[in-house]
Design a protein around this motif. Structure first.
Motif, short mmCIF file in Angstrom:
data_model
loop_
_atom_site.label_atom_id
_atom_site.label_comp_id
_atom_site.label_asym_id
_atom_site.label_seq_id
_atom_site.Cartn_x
_atom_site.Cartn_y
_atom_site.Cartn_z
N TYR A 66 -1.73 12.73 8.98
CA TYR A 66 -2.83 12.68 8.02
C TYR A 66 -3.22 14.09 7.62
O TYR A 66 -3.02 15.04 8.38
CB TYR A 66 -4.04 11.95 8.63
N GLU A 67 -3.79 14.22 6.43
CA GLU A 67 -4.26 15.52 5.96
C GLU A 67 -5.72 15.41 5.57
O GLU A 67 -6.16 14.40 5.02
CB GLU A 67 -3.43 16.03 4.78
N VAL A 68 -6.46 16.46 5.85
CA VAL A 68 -7.88 16.53 5.48
C VAL A 68 -7.95 16.85 4.00
O VAL A 68 -7.30 17.77 3.52
CB VAL A 68 -8.61 17.62 6.30
N PHE A 69 -8.75 16.09 3.26
CA PHE A 69 -8.97 16.40 1.85
C PHE A 69 -10.43 16.64 1.54
O PHE A 69 -10.78 16.99 0.42
CB PHE A 69 -8.37 15.33 0.93
N ARG A 81 -18.59 15.33 8.56
CA ARG A 81 -17.84 14.11 8.33
C ARG A 81 -16.57 14.55 7.64
O ARG A 81 -16.60 15.33 6.69
CB ARG A 81 -18.63 13.16 7.45
N ILE A 82 -15.43 14.07 8.13
CA ILE A 82 -14.13 14.56 7.69
C ILE A 82 -13.36 13.41 7.04
O ILE A 82 -13.24 12.33 7.61
CB ILE A 82 -13.34 15.11 8.89
N TYR A 83 -12.84 13.66 5.85
CA TYR A 83 -12.10 12.66 5.08
C TYR A 83 -10.62 12.99 5.12
O TYR A 83 -10.23 14.12 4.83
CB TYR A 83 -12.63 12.60 3.65
N ALA A 139 0.84 -1.20 0.00
CA ALA A 139 0.00 0.00 0.00
C ALA A 139 0.88 1.25 0.00
O ALA A 139 1.95 1.27 0.59
CB ALA A 139 -0.93 0.02 1.21
N HIS A 140 0.41 2.28 -0.65
CA HIS A 140 1.14 3.55 -0.71
C HIS A 140 0.39 4.69 -0.04
O HIS A 140 0.89 5.80 0.04
CB HIS A 140 1.48 3.92 -2.15
N GLY A 141 -0.81 4.41 0.48
CA GLY A 141 -1.58 5.44 1.15
C GLY A 141 -2.62 4.86 2.08
O GLY A 141 -2.92 3.66 2.04
N VAL A 142 -3.14 5.73 2.96
CA VAL A 142 -4.20 5.37 3.89
C VAL A 142 -5.33 6.35 3.71
O VAL A 142 -5.11 7.56 3.55
CB VAL A 142 -3.72 5.41 5.36
N LEU A 143 -6.55 5.85 3.74
CA LEU A 143 -7.77 6.64 3.61
C LEU A 143 -8.67 6.31 4.79
O LEU A 143 -8.81 5.15 5.16
CB LEU A 143 -8.47 6.26 2.30
N LEU A 144 -9.28 7.34 5.37
CA LEU A 144 -10.24 7.12 6.46
C LEU A 144 -11.17 8.31 6.56
O LEU A 144 -10.94 9.36 5.95
CB LEU A 144 -9.51 6.90 7.79
N ASP A 145 -12.23 8.11 7.32
CA ASP A 145 -13.09 9.25 7.63
C ASP A 145 -13.43 9.22 9.11
O ASP A 145 -13.35 8.17 9.76
CB ASP A 145 -14.36 9.27 6.76
N GLN A 195 -15.11 13.16 16.86
CA GLN A 195 -14.27 12.00 17.09
C GLN A 195 -12.79 12.37 17.13
O GLN A 195 -12.36 13.00 18.08
CB GLN A 195 -14.55 10.93 16.02
N ALA A 196 -12.00 12.00 16.15
CA ALA A 196 -10.55 11.98 16.32
C ALA A 196 -9.77 12.73 15.25
O ALA A 196 -8.64 12.36 14.94
CB ALA A 196 -10.09 10.52 16.36
N GLU A 197 -10.30 13.82 14.72
CA GLU A 197 -9.57 14.56 13.69
C GLU A 197 -8.17 14.95 14.17
O GLU A 197 -7.18 14.74 13.47
CB GLU A 197 -10.34 15.80 13.26
N GLY A 198 -8.08 15.51 15.36
CA GLY A 198 -6.78 15.94 15.90
C GLY A 198 -5.80 14.80 16.03
O GLY A 198 -4.60 14.96 15.76
N PHE A 199 -6.26 13.65 16.45
CA PHE A 199 -5.42 12.46 16.57
C PHE A 199 -4.78 12.12 15.23
O PHE A 199 -3.58 11.90 15.14
CB PHE A 199 -6.27 11.29 17.09
N TYR A 200 -5.59 12.10 14.18
CA TYR A 200 -5.06 11.75 12.85
C TYR A 200 -4.13 12.84 12.32
O TYR A 200 -3.10 12.53 11.72
CB TYR A 200 -6.20 11.47 11.88
N LEU A 201 -4.45 14.09 12.56
CA LEU A 201 -3.57 15.18 12.11
C LEU A 201 -2.21 15.06 12.77
O LEU A 201 -1.17 15.26 12.13
CB LEU A 201 -4.21 16.53 12.40
N ARG A 202 -2.18 14.71 14.07
CA ARG A 202 -0.91 14.54 14.78
C ARG A 202 -0.09 13.38 14.21
O ARG A 202 1.12 13.33 14.41
CB ARG A 202 -1.16 14.31 16.27
N HIS A 203 -0.74 12.47 13.52
CA HIS A 203 -0.05 11.31 12.95
C HIS A 203 0.23 11.47 11.46
O HIS A 203 0.48 10.49 10.76
CB HIS A 203 -0.85 10.03 13.22
#
Length: 138
Positions: free
Chosen positions: A116-119, A131-133, A95-101, A106-114
């Motif tokens: 991830y970028e919001v698209f 809902r944040i992708y 895999a070359h990428g990760v996708l989640l929502d 919930q956990a937007e800040g958690f993913y940003l700290r790791h």
């Protein structure tokens, strides 16, 4: 074309629809679209489930469906550990990428700290929330 009746799909209908779309996607893209599940769980000393992650690797992407940590076990690095292990396994599988929502409560800040970028953001899903992708390159 003759008139067609629309009704609730049977289990057989669902399987056939998925197979037909998969065949179309394979032909159009030249890519296999085979899914490989990625499922992780963490249990405490008494054997109780305290965290887990469910996703699948397909078309070069890890799609995360569920990342959950028991509220009593948050802020101790368990979620980070799950996410890192999933990313490592996905990368090892090609895999070359990760996708989640996630949702705004919930956990937007958690993913940003790791990393991830919001698209994308979908307003009023549910009403008054977003809902944040997010995505991340591996």
């Amino acid at each position: 074309m003759a008139s067609a009746e629309v009704r609730v799909a049977s289990t057989q209908d669902v399987q056939e629809l998925c197979a037909r779309l998969l065949a179309f996607n394979r032909k159009a893209s030249g890519f296999g679209f085979d899914e490989s599940p990625l499922q992780l769980a963490s249990h405490d000393a008494e054997g109780r489930l305290v965290a887990g992650l469910l996703g699948e690797i397909c078309a070069g992407w890890l799609t995360l469906h569920i990342v959950w940590v028991d509220p009593d076990n948050r802020s101790h690095g368990l979620g980070s550990q799950l996410l890192l292990q999933a990313e490592q396994q996905a990368k090892a599988a090609g895999a070359h990428g990760v996708l989640l929502d996630t949702f705004d409560w919930q956990a937007e800040g958690f993913y940003l700290r790791h990393g991830y970028e919001v698209f994308g953001r979908l307003a009023d899903f549910p009403l008054g929330h977003e809902r944040i992708y997010l995505r991340k390159k591996l």
